[in-house]
Enzyme design. Structure first.
Site, PDB file in Angstrom:
ATOM      1  N   PRO A   1       0.815  -1.214   0.000  1.00 39.94           N
ATOM      2  CG  PRO A   1       0.059  -0.954   2.200  1.00 39.94           C
ATOM      3  CD  PRO A   1       0.847  -1.882   1.307  1.00 39.94           C
TER       4      PRO A   1
ATOM      5  CB  CYS B   1       3.342  30.026 -17.775  1.00 41.40           C
ATOM      6  SG  CYS B   1       3.840  31.471 -16.836  1.00 41.40           S
ATOM      7  CD  GLU B   2       2.287  24.244 -19.191  1.00 42.96           C
ATOM      8  OE1 GLU B   2       1.354  23.836 -19.915  1.00 42.96           O
ATOM      9  OE2 GLU B   2       3.459  24.340 -19.561  1.00 42.96           O
TER      10      GLU B   2
ATOM     11  CE1 TYR C   1       2.179   7.276  -5.910  1.00 43.93           C
ATOM     12  CE2 TYR C   1       0.042   7.110  -4.837  1.00 43.93           C
ATOM     13  CZ  TYR C   1       1.187   6.515  -5.316  1.00 43.93           C
ATOM     14  OH  TYR C   1       1.348   5.163  -5.189  1.00 43.93           O
TER      15      TYR C   1
HETATM   16  C1  LIG Z   1       2.412   2.483  -7.190  1.00 42.69           C
HETATM   17  C2  LIG Z   1       2.523   1.078  -6.774  1.00 42.69           C
HETATM   18  C3  LIG Z   1       2.021   0.662  -5.544  1.00 42.69           C
HETATM   19  C4  LIG Z   1       1.254   1.571  -4.608  1.00 42.69           C
HETATM   20  O1  LIG Z   1       0.012   1.889  -5.101  1.00 42.69           O
HETATM   21  P1  LIG Z   1      -1.051   2.685  -4.176  1.00 42.69           P
HETATM   22  O2  LIG Z   1      -2.195   2.882  -5.061  1.00 42.69           O
HETATM   23  O3  LIG Z   1      -0.380   3.950  -3.784  1.00 42.69           O
HETATM   24  O4  LIG Z   1      -1.344   1.821  -3.008  1.00 42.69           O
HETATM   25  C5  LIG Z   1       2.214  -0.653  -5.168  1.00 42.69           C
HETATM   26  N1  LIG Z   1       2.874  -1.518  -5.974  1.00 42.69           N
HETATM   27  C6  LIG Z   1       3.371  -1.157  -7.178  1.00 42.69           C
HETATM   28  C7  LIG Z   1       4.078  -2.151  -8.005  1.00 42.69           C
HETATM   29  C8  LIG Z   1       3.212   0.153  -7.613  1.00 42.69           C
HETATM   30  O5  LIG Z   1       3.686   0.508  -8.808  1.00 42.69           O
END
Ligand SMILES: *Cc1c(COP(=O)(O)O)cnc(C)c1O
Length: 423
Positions: free
Chosen positions: A278, A347-348, A375
């Protein structure tokens, strides 16, 4: 339901507080824009996952790309967390944070030889391999280091995650994983690859999933394949079921972490160690992006709130058309509410943080963009020569700076003059 039981970020007497600290105090001390995270929320989320497994052998591997601040990684390492990394840079971060290498899994479609070597030397738990050419390169690199590379095959189960196309990863047309129909054939190749040791299967079908069905469908396929391969003599002792559980940004109603884990365990069946990865659901709701209103501008039939944060700090609206809650940190019942497009200085035209938001605000007011712990900072950039913003962690009711504001000199520090033209 599950996702903000304890309400660590909430209004008291019209003011926004984060785990016992007024957001206005932090903004006054550290300036805007800034990210603020509530450690207690992250810890609770991690514990909720970990305890949901009960006696089932498991490992919760935090997906580092969601938020890779060293202090957060250190705190998670201290809880005993594992880590899911996708680059050599993330490997270095996790090791520096004191993460246990035997709890690191390395995902990603484009691993390079030097990254593989570093991970082998660190002694990571396993590589989640996504293609035959990657398998061949890993075998080669492992041969030169004198170690066997422990791997899981990342399988693409061709399941529709029902999420935004840009964060869907488990469909046949996505670049991720080995198509499930090819898995048995890929396993036959393992006889020719003496430096590879198959330990498990992996999948990750997408992000911000708000239903259990795509997860359980994928897991049943992976577990079925694991049984088939075990029957053919392969040791498949670990199932890495990826990340992807969604959070509530608006009116989404994702399942609780406990319900999610229970569903995964049931679908996976007994007898194997289960890993999950996660990211968003550990750190997302723990974070705020705090920004100041610089101007209120009247367009033709549109009102703009021009703030000091931008797509450089929070790319999700521009990239995925993502919706995130925006609220003043001090409620102003004296002001009338107007509908604004909340936009940044970049500027977008794509530089917006939220459109059509009803807000009662004046210039100088401070806004919080909610659920930005995942993120947010990690996707930030220096576009328009904007220094990256500070990060503050609230722990034990105290706000601590865990990354200071960048300077413009730092942005230019790696740039070189043409030879012979320095003055
Ligand atoms: C991005 C990613 C995650 C995490 O995804 P979430 O949606 O942030 O839980 C887990 N495993 C892999 C391989 C990923 O690329």
């Amino acid at each position: 339901m599950s996702n903000s039981d304890l309400q660590l970020i909430r209004y008291q007497n019209g003011e926004l507080w984060i785990d016992g600290v007024a957001v206005s105090t932090i903004a006054a001390t550290h300036g805007t824009p800034c990210f603020i995270y509530a450690w207690r929320q992250i810890e609770q989320n991690w514990q909720a996952y970990d305890s949901a497994f009960g006696s089932q052998p498991h490992l919760v591997c935090y997906a580092v790309k969601a938020n890779s601040n060293l202090t957060i990684l250190k705190q998670l390492a201290a809880l005993g967390s594992g880590f899911d990394i996708v680059s050599g840079g993330e490997l270095i971060r996790v090791l520096q944070a004191g993460g246990d290498p035997t709890r690191i899994v390395f995902s990603g479609v484009g691993k390079q030889a030097d990254e593989m070597r570093a991970a082998l030397e660190a002694g990571i738990r396993m590589f989640n391999v996504e293609s035959v050419p990657e398998l061949e390169l890993l075998n080669l690199v492992a041969g030169t280091t004198g170690r066997k590379a422990p791997i899981a095959l990342r399988i693409n189960p061709d399941v529709d995650a029902g999420t935004h196309p840009y964060i869907s990863t488990g469909l046949r047309e996505n670049k991720f994983g080995i198509p499930i129909a090819q898995a048995a054939k890929v396993c036959e190749r393992l006889h020719e690859l003496p430096h590879i040791e198959l330990q498990g299967l992996a999948c990750h079908i997408g992000s911000q999933l708000t239903e259990l069905t795509p997860f359980t469908e994928a897991v049943r396929q992976i577990a079925g394949l694991a049984d088939e391969l075990s029957g053919a003599g392969h040791a498949i002792n670990q199932l890495d079921l990826g990340g992807g559980l969604g959070i509530r940004y608006d009116h989404e109603t994702p399942p609780s972490r406990a319900a999610y884990v229970a569903a995964l365990c049931t679908a996976a069946g007994p007898g194997r160690t289960i890993l999950i990865e996660p990211g968003r659901s550990l750190v997302g709701e723990a974070g705020l992006l705090v920004t100041r209103v610089n101007y209120l501008k009247e367009g033709e039939g549109r009102h703009f709130a021009i703030v000091d944060a931008a797509m450089t700090e929070l790319m999700r609206p521009a990239l995925y058309n993502a919706w995130q809650r925006i609220e003043p940190i001090a409620q102003r019942p004296d002001l009338t509410t107007t509908t604004y497009d909340v936009v940044g200085p970049v500027c977008e035209t794509g530089d917006f943080l939220g459109k059509g938001r009803a807000l009662a605000i004046r210039p100088g007011d401070i806004l919080a963009i909610r659920d930005t712990g995942a993120y947010g900072f990690t996707m930030s950039s220096n576009y328009n020569s904007r220094p990256r913003v500070p990060e503050i962690l609230v722990r034990d009711h105290q706000a601590m700076l865990i990354r200071r504001r960048e300077t413009v000199s730092e942005l230019m520090a790696a740039e070189l003059e043409l030879a012979g033209e320095s003055d």
